[in-house]
Structure formats: C-alpha cells, structure tokens
Design an enzyme around this catalytic site. Sequence first.
Site, PDB file in Angstrom:
ATOM      1  N   TYR A   1      -3.034   2.537   2.641  1.00 38.33           N
ATOM      2  CA  TYR A   1      -4.494   2.460   2.645  1.00 38.33           C
ATOM      3  C   TYR A   1      -4.984   1.274   1.816  1.00 38.33           C
ATOM      4  O   TYR A   1      -5.824   0.483   2.265  1.00 38.33           O
ATOM      5  CB  TYR A   1      -5.106   3.758   2.106  1.00 38.33           C
ATOM      6  CG  TYR A   1      -6.610   3.702   2.047  1.00 38.33           C
ATOM      7  CD1 TYR A   1      -7.374   4.009   3.167  1.00 38.33           C
ATOM      8  CD2 TYR A   1      -7.270   3.302   0.879  1.00 38.33           C
ATOM      9  CE1 TYR A   1      -8.761   3.927   3.128  1.00 38.33           C
ATOM     10  CE2 TYR A   1      -8.649   3.216   0.835  1.00 38.33           C
ATOM     11  CZ  TYR A   1      -9.382   3.537   1.966  1.00 38.33           C
ATOM     12  OH  TYR A   1     -10.751   3.432   1.921  1.00 38.33           O
TER      13      TYR A   1
ATOM     14  N   GLU B   1     -10.079  -1.430  -5.535  1.00 41.97           N
ATOM     15  CA  GLU B   1      -9.468  -0.358  -4.748  1.00 41.97           C
ATOM     16  C   GLU B   1      -8.654   0.584  -5.627  1.00 41.97           C
ATOM     17  O   GLU B   1      -8.705   1.808  -5.467  1.00 41.97           O
ATOM     18  CB  GLU B   1      -8.578  -0.956  -3.649  1.00 41.97           C
ATOM     19  CG  GLU B   1      -9.326  -1.640  -2.526  1.00 41.97           C
ATOM     20  CD  GLU B   1     -10.170  -0.672  -1.709  1.00 41.97           C
ATOM     21  OE1 GLU B   1      -9.776   0.505  -1.591  1.00 41.97           O
ATOM     22  OE2 GLU B   1     -11.221  -1.086  -1.204  1.00 41.97           O
TER      23      GLU B   1
ATOM     24  N   GLY C   1      -8.460   7.446 -14.625  1.00 36.41           N
ATOM     25  CA  GLY C   1      -7.444   8.244 -13.965  1.00 36.41           C
ATOM     26  C   GLY C   1      -6.055   7.980 -14.513  1.00 36.41           C
ATOM     27  O   GLY C   1      -5.878   7.514 -15.634  1.00 36.41           O
TER      28      GLY C   1
ATOM     29  N   ASP D   1      -9.719   7.001   6.568  1.00 37.68           N
ATOM     30  CA  ASP D   1      -9.696   7.856   5.387  1.00 37.68           C
ATOM     31  C   ASP D   1     -10.430   9.153   5.707  1.00 37.68           C
ATOM     32  O   ASP D   1     -10.808   9.395   6.863  1.00 37.68           O
ATOM     33  CB  ASP D   1     -10.302   7.143   4.170  1.00 37.68           C
ATOM     34  CG  ASP D   1     -11.786   6.834   4.333  1.00 37.68           C
ATOM     35  OD1 ASP D   1     -12.375   7.186   5.387  1.00 37.68           O
ATOM     36  OD2 ASP D   1     -12.382   6.265   3.395  1.00 37.68           O
TER      37      ASP D   1
END
Length: 307
Positions: free
Chosen positions: A130, A45, A91, A148
């Site tokens: 989330y 995730e 990222g 989402d």
Amino acid sequence: MTDTSWSLPDDIDAVRDALVAWYEDDHRSFPWRETDDPYAILVSEVMSQQTQLGRVVAAWEAFLDRWPTANDLADADRSDVVGFWTSHSLGYNNRAKYLHEAAKQVTTEYDGEFPETPDELQNLQGVGPYTANAVASFAFNNGNAVVDTNVKRVLYRAFDVPDDDAAFEEAASELMPGGESRVWNNAVMELGGVACEKTPACETAGCPWREWCHAYEIGDFTAPDVPTQPKFDGSRRQFRGRVISILKEYEKLPLSKLGPRVRVDYGGDHGKEWLRELCSDLEDDGLVELESADGDENGECVARLRR
C-alpha cells in the site's frame, strides 16, 4: 474464485470525469498533497498509518524541518529519530526505525534517487504494497489503483462490488484512468474520507457518484466495515434516492404521478410543495431537471433525470 456478478456503469468516462471534477473543485488541504517529493510523501504515509491526518500535519512539518532530505535522515542518529516519533505519539517505534533504514537504502543502494515503481519501492525497509503504491502514485504518477478500506466501502456501495479482494482490485483498476494515478487515487480516497464515510454524507458532501450509486438508489448503506445499517427509513435521503430510482424507469413524470410512487402517504404536509422542494434540491445538485408540461394550463411540473 473472483465473483463476476457485478459490473461498472457503461458511461465509465462520465463516472471518472465527475469524480475528478469534484475533487479538483474542493478537497481537504494537506501539505503532502502539494509536493511530489517521494521522501516527503513517504514520511507522510508512514506517519498516517496510526495517526489522524489532522495531527500528522504538525509532526510531518517538524520532521521535515529537522531532516529535510533522505540523506539528512540517513545521517541522523537512530535514537533521535525514535525519540521524535515517541514525543509526537506517532505509533509503533518500529516505523521510525524502518523509515530511518529506508533513507539509508535510498542513499547507499539507489545513489540518493528514490525508486519509482510500486514493486521497486517495496525493496525499502518497512514499505509494504500500500505504501509503495501511494509513493509511486503521488510522487511519480506511476502507481496502481489504490484499494484501502475507504475505497472498498465506496466500490461496495456505489457499484455493488462484492466483498472480495480480487473483485475490489479488478473494479478499482478498471475505474482508474490510465496514467492518472496521482489525481485519481487522491480523489477516490477523498470520496471515501468525506462523502462515503461509515455514515454517508451524500448530499452535504455533494457526492459526485449519486447518479450511479446503487446504495443511494436503494437506500442501503451497509458495507464490509459498516455491518449495521445507519438510520435511513423516513429520511430525506431515502426519498431523494426514491426519486432518482423512479425517474430511471421513466423518461419523465409529472409531479402528480411521481409523488405517490415516492411515498405511500403522499399528500398534505408531504404533498406537491414537499415534492417540488425535494426535486428542486436534486435539480440544484445536477441530478434532476424540472420543466413545465407543454400546454398544461394548470402549470403541472414535470421531472426528468438529468443525463
């Protein structure tokens, strides 16, 4: 104030069953869908937050080969974790730091056992609502309905749910069968990811909600994240939607009466054979039934909506 001008279909059990059956019959294969290990799911995730899923697979597998458990990650040097993150272009490096810190929390604050509810999981560093809900759903089957961007698009198109966060939350919660967050959240996200993308693939992906879908019926596939209408006028998808919409108004119709209602220029190249082929495609998809009219010597074909 929540917009209450919308409603879900009356046959909500059929809606649920159709989606789960579609998902279980065929869905994209990702390795984290084959485990209920909360650590492995958390890693997937966090990695997926800024990276395409296809690229995440190799990074996820390499990460777990190097640090297979939360305890292994907690014992690692943070610089090594950040270095891995950077080398795999995953990222923001802060996510690697938060993941490392969360692993330490699991080992020191939770005796190596992951918390199991969305609320408890949010106590872990860098784990927001989330991600917490995803881990609770996929690891423990103990989550809430996921909402989402993809799910909002599905709800907006299929059931005319307004672009309102509270309305989306309410609709998603009402749709999800109790105690089935693992399969349901996977299924509804799969629907938004492969069938109800920004440019919809209603037929090619075999969307299981076409029978109930408001957008499919009227031919308008705009959504909160799709402000510009995809090209639709004159498309086969448009005429399929018209057939479904018209048959909802009648118990059944001969093709000779259905055709002029589907298109104003019915006839010639877009006459009986064109309409029969269109309805046959819908019959193959389980949406329409074709039958011969009783006592009709000319073999007139009648179409009815499958219930």
